[in-house]
Motif scaffolding. Structure first.
Motif, short mmCIF file in Angstrom:
data_model
loop_
_atom_site.label_atom_id
_atom_site.label_comp_id
_atom_site.label_asym_id
_atom_site.label_seq_id
_atom_site.Cartn_x
_atom_site.Cartn_y
_atom_site.Cartn_z
N UNK A 136 23.54 28.89 22.08
CA UNK A 136 22.11 28.68 22.25
C UNK A 136 21.86 27.34 22.92
N UNK A 137 21.04 27.35 23.95
CA UNK A 137 20.75 26.13 24.70
C UNK A 137 19.70 25.33 23.92
N UNK A 138 20.16 24.65 22.90
CA UNK A 138 19.25 23.89 22.05
C UNK A 138 20.02 22.90 21.21
N UNK A 139 19.56 21.67 21.15
CA UNK A 139 20.19 20.67 20.28
C UNK A 139 19.84 20.90 18.83
N UNK A 140 19.03 21.91 18.53
CA UNK A 140 18.84 22.31 17.14
C UNK A 140 20.12 22.94 16.59
N UNK A 141 21.00 23.40 17.47
CA UNK A 141 22.20 24.12 17.06
C UNK A 141 23.49 23.44 17.48
N UNK A 142 23.48 22.68 18.56
CA UNK A 142 24.70 22.08 19.07
C UNK A 142 24.46 20.63 19.45
N UNK A 143 25.56 19.87 19.45
CA UNK A 143 25.47 18.48 19.85
C UNK A 143 24.99 18.41 21.30
N UNK A 144 24.32 17.32 21.70
CA UNK A 144 23.76 17.23 23.05
C UNK A 144 24.79 17.43 24.16
N UNK A 145 26.04 16.97 23.97
CA UNK A 145 27.03 17.11 25.03
C UNK A 145 27.31 18.56 25.38
N UNK A 146 27.38 19.43 24.37
CA UNK A 146 27.61 20.85 24.61
C UNK A 146 26.40 21.46 25.32
N UNK A 147 25.19 21.12 24.84
CA UNK A 147 23.98 21.65 25.46
C UNK A 147 23.85 21.18 26.91
N UNK A 148 24.17 19.90 27.15
CA UNK A 148 24.08 19.37 28.52
C UNK A 148 24.99 20.12 29.49
N UNK A 149 26.08 20.68 28.99
CA UNK A 149 27.03 21.37 29.87
C UNK A 149 26.49 22.68 30.41
N UNK A 150 25.51 23.29 29.71
CA UNK A 150 25.04 24.62 30.10
C UNK A 150 23.54 24.69 30.35
#
Length: 337
Positions: A136-150
């Motif tokens: 999920x493209x959301x920092x509610x679920x993943x650290x910002x670095x992972x979200x920034x990648x997608x």
């Protein structure tokens, strides 16, 4: 969600436990940003673009050498150690498909490398025969670095992201990982998970409730008046998808609605929660799992679940389900990992 116990955590809380419910094969480094709790905000509908703020490219991300085709395991090399003060992202291949906007659920193949040593930390979706993983493209679920990648990446794209240590942790994650590490992330955004079943319509079967669909795919179920429910498990396919077959067990992403045959009332649904729901087939009542296993992604199924295949004689009083109540679920099977 039709879990065996408790009857259903909120979609938001369930999403916070992706490490157990979806079994995304990323180590705690990547997953430590997942949050939980009823105060977690819902993301927007899958595929929504929203306002995108993504890291700019820079000498660190531009300097990572990545070879190989999109969706094939990359060969990655870079000078070590990388001193990363802020996250940078470079698009290596620009796709032309649907954009992974904020709140979207994306099918992703991803590999993570230690920026200090160059060693691979983990990967998901690149092994032979392995399906992409859903993120999920959301920092509610993943650290910002992972979200920034997608985030905000068109499907068919490959990016390389050099994420700072600060962007690989959160306040919550910091309790679990006191020494976060900068990483290099290669991410292939394969596609965006749809918000409703897209398979070919099938003729309805006799003895099943009628299902009418709104434009967004949300079902309205009508129980045949004055009709006793069947005593055995019944499964009807209303849409036949052409995607992968759901194995046993499986991690799936669905939309669903549950109706109590006795009352005709909806007791639970993912519709209106903002995003499709991921879970494992071994975390749900038996009838719900049996309705999906062996079906194809893109399908919509209706399942009539007697108490013996549902919550049993105890029922689920908190959901208004008695020990003799038969349940009806409409399930849109959107993705499998």
């Amino acid at each position: 969600m039709p879990l065996t116990a408790p009857p259903r955590p909120s979609t938001r809380a369930g999403r916070g436990r992706l490490t157990t419910l979806v079994a995304v094969p990323l180590v705690a480094l990547a997953l430590s940003g997942c949050t939980s709790g009823s105060d977690q905000p819902s993301p927007t509908a899958s595929g929504a673009t929203g306002d995108c703020e993504v890291p700019a490219s820079g000498p660190l991300s531009d300097g990572v050498d990545v070879t190989g085709d999109v969706e094939a395991k990359p060969e990655v090399s870079f000078d070590t150690p990388l001193e990363v003060t802020s996250t940078q992202r470079t698009t290596l291949v620009e796709g032309s498909g649907e954009v992974a906007g904020q709140g979207a659920v994306a099918n992703v193949r991803i590999a993570v490398y230690d920026a200090t040593t160059g060693a691979e930390v983990t990967s998901a979706g690149f092994d032979e025969g392995q399906q992409p993983t859903q993120l999920t493209v959301s920092t509610d679920y993943y650290v910002p670095g992972i979200v920034d990648a997608i985030a905000c990446v068109p499907s068919g794209s490959r990016t390389v992201t050099v994420a700072s240590a600060a962007d690989m942790t959160t306040a919550t994650a910091g309790e679990q990982a006191a020494t976060p590490t900068p990483v290099v992330i290669v991410a292939d955004v394969v596609s965006i998970v749809p918000t409703k079943a897209t398979g070919e319509a099938q003729p309805p079967e006799d003895g099943f409730p009628t299902v009418e669909l709104a434009d967004d795919g949300q079902p309205t179920v009508t129980i045949p008046p004055g009709t006793e429910p069947p005593s055995d498990l019944r499964i009807e396919v209303l849409k036949k998808g052409d995607g992968p077959v759901v194995p046993d067990p499986a991690n799936v992403t669905v939309q669903y609605q549950g109706v109590n045959w006795t009352t005709g009332e909806v007791f639970d649904q993912s519709w209106g929660k903002g995003t499709p729901t991921p879970f494992s087939t071994d975390q749900v009542v038996p009838g719900f799992a049996k309705a999906m296993i062996g079906q194809t992604v893109g399908s919509q199924v209706v399942v009539i679940i007697p108490p013996s295949e549902g919550y049993g004689d105890a029922g689920q009083p908190s959901a208004g389900i008695g020990g003799t109540d038969t349940l009806v679920f409409v399930i849109d099977i959107l993705a499998v990992a």
